[in-house]
Design a protein around this motif. Structure first.
Motif, PDB file in Angstrom:
ATOM      1  N   PHE A 233       0.814  -1.222   0.000  1.00  0.00           N
ATOM      2  CA  PHE A 233       0.000   0.000   0.000  1.00  0.00           C
ATOM      3  C   PHE A 233       0.844   1.268   0.000  1.00  0.00           C
ATOM      4  CE2 PHE A 233      -2.488   3.315   2.183  1.00  0.00           C
ATOM      5  CZ  PHE A 233      -3.609   3.332   1.368  1.00  0.00           C
ATOM      6  N   GLU A 234       1.916   1.286   0.795  1.00  0.00           N
ATOM      7  CA  GLU A 234       2.697   2.502   1.000  1.00  0.00           C
ATOM      8  C   GLU A 234       3.855   2.664  -0.001  1.00  0.00           C
ATOM      9  OE1 GLU A 234       1.882   4.846   2.948  1.00  0.00           O
ATOM     10  OE2 GLU A 234       0.510   3.972   4.423  1.00  0.00           O
ATOM     11  N   ILE A 235       4.483   1.554  -0.375  1.00  0.00           N
ATOM     12  CA  ILE A 235       5.616   1.635  -1.311  1.00  0.00           C
ATOM     13  C   ILE A 235       5.440   0.565  -2.408  1.00  0.00           C
ATOM     14  CG2 ILE A 235       7.334   2.698   0.204  1.00  0.00           C
ATOM     15  CD1 ILE A 235       8.312  -0.107   0.958  1.00  0.00           C
ATOM     16  N   PRO A 236       4.366   0.653  -3.185  1.00  0.00           N
ATOM     17  CA  PRO A 236       4.093  -0.381  -4.198  1.00  0.00           C
ATOM     18  C   PRO A 236       5.184  -0.503  -5.252  1.00  0.00           C
ATOM     19  CG  PRO A 236       2.696   1.553  -4.524  1.00  0.00           C
ATOM     20  CD  PRO A 236       3.363   1.736  -3.203  1.00  0.00           C
ATOM     21  N   TYR A 237       5.932   0.589  -5.491  1.00  0.00           N
ATOM     22  CA  TYR A 237       7.018   0.543  -6.471  1.00  0.00           C
ATOM     23  C   TYR A 237       8.112  -0.450  -6.086  1.00  0.00           C
ATOM     24  CZ  TYR A 237       9.325   3.476  -2.995  1.00  0.00           C
ATOM     25  OH  TYR A 237       9.871   3.951  -1.829  1.00  0.00           O
ATOM     26  N   SER A 238       8.169  -0.830  -4.809  1.00  0.00           N
ATOM     27  CA  SER A 238       9.207  -1.753  -4.349  1.00  0.00           C
ATOM     28  C   SER A 238       8.915  -3.207  -4.738  1.00  0.00           C
ATOM     29  CB  SER A 238       9.369  -1.661  -2.828  1.00  0.00           C
ATOM     30  OG  SER A 238       8.199  -2.111  -2.166  1.00  0.00           O
ATOM     31  N   LEU A 239       7.710  -3.460  -5.265  1.00  0.00           N
ATOM     32  CA  LEU A 239       7.310  -4.801  -5.712  1.00  0.00           C
ATOM     33  C   LEU A 239       7.564  -5.848  -4.623  1.00  0.00           C
ATOM     34  CD1 LEU A 239       8.811  -4.673  -9.334  1.00  0.00           C
ATOM     35  CD2 LEU A 239       6.499  -4.034  -8.579  1.00  0.00           C
ATOM     36  N   PRO A 240       6.889  -5.718  -3.482  1.00  0.00           N
ATOM     37  CA  PRO A 240       7.145  -6.646  -2.369  1.00  0.00           C
ATOM     38  C   PRO A 240       6.690  -8.068  -2.684  1.00  0.00           C
ATOM     39  CG  PRO A 240       5.205  -5.310  -1.927  1.00  0.00           C
ATOM     40  CD  PRO A 240       5.818  -4.746  -3.172  1.00  0.00           C
ATOM     41  N   GLY A 241       7.407  -9.022  -2.125  1.00  0.00           N
ATOM     42  CA  GLY A 241       7.045 -10.429  -2.250  1.00  0.00           C
ATOM     43  C   GLY A 241       7.313 -11.140  -0.944  1.00  0.00           C
ATOM     44  N   LEU A 242       6.628 -12.249  -0.731  1.00  0.00           N
ATOM     45  CA  LEU A 242       6.822 -13.036   0.482  1.00  0.00           C
ATOM     46  C   LEU A 242       7.790 -14.182   0.226  1.00  0.00           C
ATOM     47  CD1 LEU A 242       3.256 -13.414   2.040  1.00  0.00           C
ATOM     48  CD2 LEU A 242       5.224 -12.312   3.099  1.00  0.00           C
ATOM     49  N   GLU A 243       8.750 -14.329   1.117  1.00  0.00           N
ATOM     50  CA  GLU A 243       9.665 -15.459   1.045  1.00  0.00           C
ATOM     51  C   GLU A 243       9.867 -16.022   2.444  1.00  0.00           C
ATOM     52  OE1 GLU A 243      13.214 -14.958  -1.197  1.00  0.00           O
ATOM     53  OE2 GLU A 243      12.198 -14.021  -2.903  1.00  0.00           O
ATOM     54  N   TYR A 244      10.474 -17.209   2.492  1.00  0.00           N
ATOM     55  CA  TYR A 244      10.697 -17.887   3.771  1.00  0.00           C
ATOM     56  C   TYR A 244      12.183 -18.173   3.968  1.00  0.00           C
ATOM     57  CZ  TYR A 244       5.687 -18.651   4.349  1.00  0.00           C
ATOM     58  OH  TYR A 244       4.339 -18.472   4.515  1.00  0.00           O
ATOM     59  N   VAL A 257       9.616 -10.137   4.030  1.00  0.00           N
ATOM     60  CA  VAL A 257       9.283  -9.395   2.818  1.00  0.00           C
ATOM     61  C   VAL A 257      10.544  -9.165   2.005  1.00  0.00           C
ATOM     62  CG1 VAL A 257       8.364  -7.239   1.897  1.00  0.00           C
ATOM     63  CG2 VAL A 257       7.328  -8.261   3.926  1.00  0.00           C
ATOM     64  N   MET A 258      10.499  -9.607   0.770  1.00  0.00           N
ATOM     65  CA  MET A 258      11.596  -9.366  -0.169  1.00  0.00           C
ATOM     66  C   MET A 258      11.155  -8.283  -1.146  1.00  0.00           C
ATOM     67  SD  MET A 258      14.554  -9.928  -1.521  1.00  0.00           S
ATOM     68  CE  MET A 258      15.153 -11.452  -0.780  1.00  0.00           C
ATOM     69  N   LEU A 259      11.934  -7.212  -1.252  1.00  0.00           N
ATOM     70  CA  LEU A 259      11.619  -6.125  -2.174  1.00  0.00           C
ATOM     71  C   LEU A 259      12.317  -6.386  -3.505  1.00  0.00           C
ATOM     72  CD1 LEU A 259      11.908  -2.992   0.160  1.00  0.00           C
ATOM     73  CD2 LEU A 259       9.945  -4.485  -0.255  1.00  0.00           C
ATOM     74  N   LYS A 260      11.507  -6.566  -4.546  1.00  0.00           N
ATOM     75  CA  LYS A 260      12.068  -6.868  -5.866  1.00  0.00           C
ATOM     76  C   LYS A 260      12.351  -5.611  -6.674  1.00  0.00           C
ATOM     77  CE  LYS A 260       9.404 -11.155  -5.767  1.00  0.00           C
ATOM     78  NZ  LYS A 260       8.269 -11.907  -6.361  1.00  0.00           N
ATOM     79  N   GLY A 261      11.726  -4.494  -6.275  1.00  0.00           N
ATOM     80  CA  GLY A 261      11.980  -3.221  -6.918  1.00  0.00           C
ATOM     81  C   GLY A 261      12.807  -2.324  -6.019  1.00  0.00           C
ATOM     82  N   THR A 262      13.176  -1.162  -6.489  1.00  0.00           N
ATOM     83  CA  THR A 262      13.949  -0.191  -5.710  1.00  0.00           C
ATOM     84  C   THR A 262      13.361   1.192  -5.924  1.00  0.00           C
ATOM     85  OG1 THR A 262      15.510   0.285  -7.512  1.00  0.00           O
ATOM     86  CG2 THR A 262      16.040  -1.574  -6.067  1.00  0.00           C
ATOM     87  N   THR A 263      13.957   2.168  -5.284  1.00  0.00           N
ATOM     88  CA  THR A 263      13.497   3.552  -5.472  1.00  0.00           C
ATOM     89  C   THR A 263      13.678   4.000  -6.920  1.00  0.00           C
ATOM     90  OG1 THR A 263      15.690   4.262  -4.741  1.00  0.00           O
ATOM     91  CG2 THR A 263      13.926   4.268  -3.103  1.00  0.00           C
ATOM     92  N   LYS A 264      14.567   3.340  -7.644  1.00  0.00           N
ATOM     93  CA  LYS A 264      14.797   3.702  -9.052  1.00  0.00           C
ATOM     94  C   LYS A 264      13.602   3.353  -9.926  1.00  0.00           C
ATOM     95  CE  LYS A 264      19.835   3.173  -8.836  1.00  0.00           C
ATOM     96  NZ  LYS A 264      21.008   2.457  -9.373  1.00  0.00           N
ATOM     97  N   THR A 265      12.785   2.370  -9.472  1.00  0.00           N
ATOM     98  CA  THR A 265      11.626   1.962 -10.255  1.00  0.00           C
ATOM     99  C   THR A 265      10.392   2.775  -9.896  1.00  0.00           C
ATOM    100  OG1 THR A 265      10.987   0.276  -8.639  1.00  0.00           O
ATOM    101  CG2 THR A 265      12.500  -0.403 -10.388  1.00  0.00           C
ATOM    102  N   ARG A 266      10.532   3.691  -8.935  1.00  0.00           N
ATOM    103  CA  ARG A 266       9.387   4.496  -8.508  1.00  0.00           C
ATOM    104  C   ARG A 266       9.013   5.499  -9.580  1.00  0.00           C
ATOM    105  NH1 ARG A 266       9.044   7.823  -2.799  1.00  0.00           N
ATOM    106  NH2 ARG A 266       6.871   8.484  -2.981  1.00  0.00           N
ATOM    107  N   LYS A 267       7.701   5.593  -9.891  1.00  0.00           N
ATOM    108  CA  LYS A 267       7.245   6.562 -10.878  1.00  0.00           C
ATOM    109  C   LYS A 267       7.304   7.960 -10.296  1.00  0.00           C
ATOM    110  CE  LYS A 267       4.112   3.428 -13.311  1.00  0.00           C
ATOM    111  NZ  LYS A 267       2.706   3.199 -13.739  1.00  0.00           N
ATOM    112  N   ARG A 268       7.790   8.868 -11.063  1.00  0.00           N
ATOM    113  CA  ARG A 268       7.887  10.261 -10.599  1.00  0.00           C
ATOM    114  C   ARG A 268       7.120  11.141 -11.559  1.00  0.00           C
ATOM    115  NH1 ARG A 268      11.629  10.523  -6.631  1.00  0.00           N
ATOM    116  NH2 ARG A 268      13.161   8.846  -6.495  1.00  0.00           N
ATOM    117  N   CYS A 269       6.338  12.072 -11.023  1.00  0.00           N
ATOM    118  CA  CYS A 269       5.536  12.977 -11.845  1.00  0.00           C
ATOM    119  C   CYS A 269       6.372  14.186 -12.254  1.00  0.00           C
ATOM    120  CB  CYS A 269       4.305  13.442 -11.072  1.00  0.00           C
ATOM    121  SG  CYS A 269       3.200  12.080 -10.632  1.00  0.00           S
TER     122      CYS A 269
END
Length: 269
Positions: A233-244, A257-269
């Motif tokens: 909800f808060e940082i969808p650009y990070s493409l979160p995933g669940l891992e064990y 939580v494994m973040l597959k994206g980074t701040t570089k993938t964040r859309k900027r207006c």
């Protein structure tokens, strides 16, 4: 000064769990309950490490939850070792502050009270309530644990609301495992408290120690679950995933939580 000495003295607490006192050591009141508290020292640093990338991207204050869980284990061990009033207060109040931290960093913004418009204000409100509760806990210490478990019911209720619209089977399995672990844990806690004579007849007075182990695992599952929902909800650009951990293929172990994206993938207006 005399009051402080009394609060620190062995067996000054009104609470005495089912395990036989000083059965395995003349210096440790409840040996198994004390030793099982070290589960917090094992799982907390692992979860702190596993959730660090998410916390770094979202809010470093999230690390405080698992740092405080280490103190929960420390104070729990101290309480069960001494059964002192001070140990009881430190044990129960550390849990209260962990719950408060969890509310402050993870409670969904869409469920904030109408007069609260941002997380900073909400966190200050939680802080104020927690301080007031901390002071009042010294007036009725025997009901502290029951109040804490009642708060847990609200946490599970909030989780149920969040999961109503979820269709991700992996996430649903994690939610079911979280609730199942909590139910097992609270069943052990209650049974040790209210059915002690039954377990003494069976010479099995270790349910509170089992509660320690189950509840820290349940909290690990819950924190991964809410962290995933929060990241989505808060940082969808990070493409979160669940891992064990230690092996994702098993779908058992400690979730994170494994973040597959980074701040570089964040859309900027």
């Amino acid at each position: 000064m005399e009051g402080m000495a009394s609060a620190l003295s062995y067996e000054s607490s009104d609470i005495d769990w089912c395990e036989d006192n000083y059965r395995h050591s003349e210096h440790i009141a409840e040996y198994f309950n004390t030793m099982s508290s070290f589960a917090f020292f094992v799982i907390s640093p692992i979860m702190l490490y596993l959730l660090y990338p998410y916390a770094r991207e979202r809010n470093m204050a999230i690390n405080l939850v698992w740092i405080m869980m280490i103190f929960v284990g420390l104070f729990s061990a101290y309480f069960h070792m001494t059964l002192s009033f001070m140990g009881q207060m430190l044990d129960e109040l550390s849990i209260l502050w962990v719950v408060a931290l969890g509310y402050a960093v993870w409670f969904p913004r869409k469920h904030f009270p109408l007069f609260v418009h941002d997380r900073t204000t909400f966190s200050r409100l939680v802080l104020m309530i927690t301080i007031i509760t901390t002071v009042s806990c010294f007036l009725k210490p025997t009901v502290n644990a029951y109040v804490l478990n009642s708060i847990a019911i609200h946490v599970l209720y909030s989780l149920g609301i969040e999961m109503k619209s979820c269709t991700d089977q992996r996430l649903l399995r994690l939610a079911k495992a979280t609730v199942g672990l909590w139910v097992l844990a609270i069943s052990c806690w209650i049974s040790d408290r209210v059915a002690c004579s039954f377990w003494q007849k069976l010479d099995f007075c270790y349910l509170h120690g089992i509660w320690h182990i189950l509840i820290v695992i349940a909290v690990a599952h819950y924190s991964a679950l809410v962290a995933y929902l929060d990241a989505s909800f808060e940082i969808p650009y990070s493409l979160p995933g669940l891992e064990y951990w230690p092996c994702d293929k098993w779908a058992v172990g400690l979730p994170y939580v494994m973040l597959k994206g980074t701040t570089k993938t964040r859309k900027r207006c």
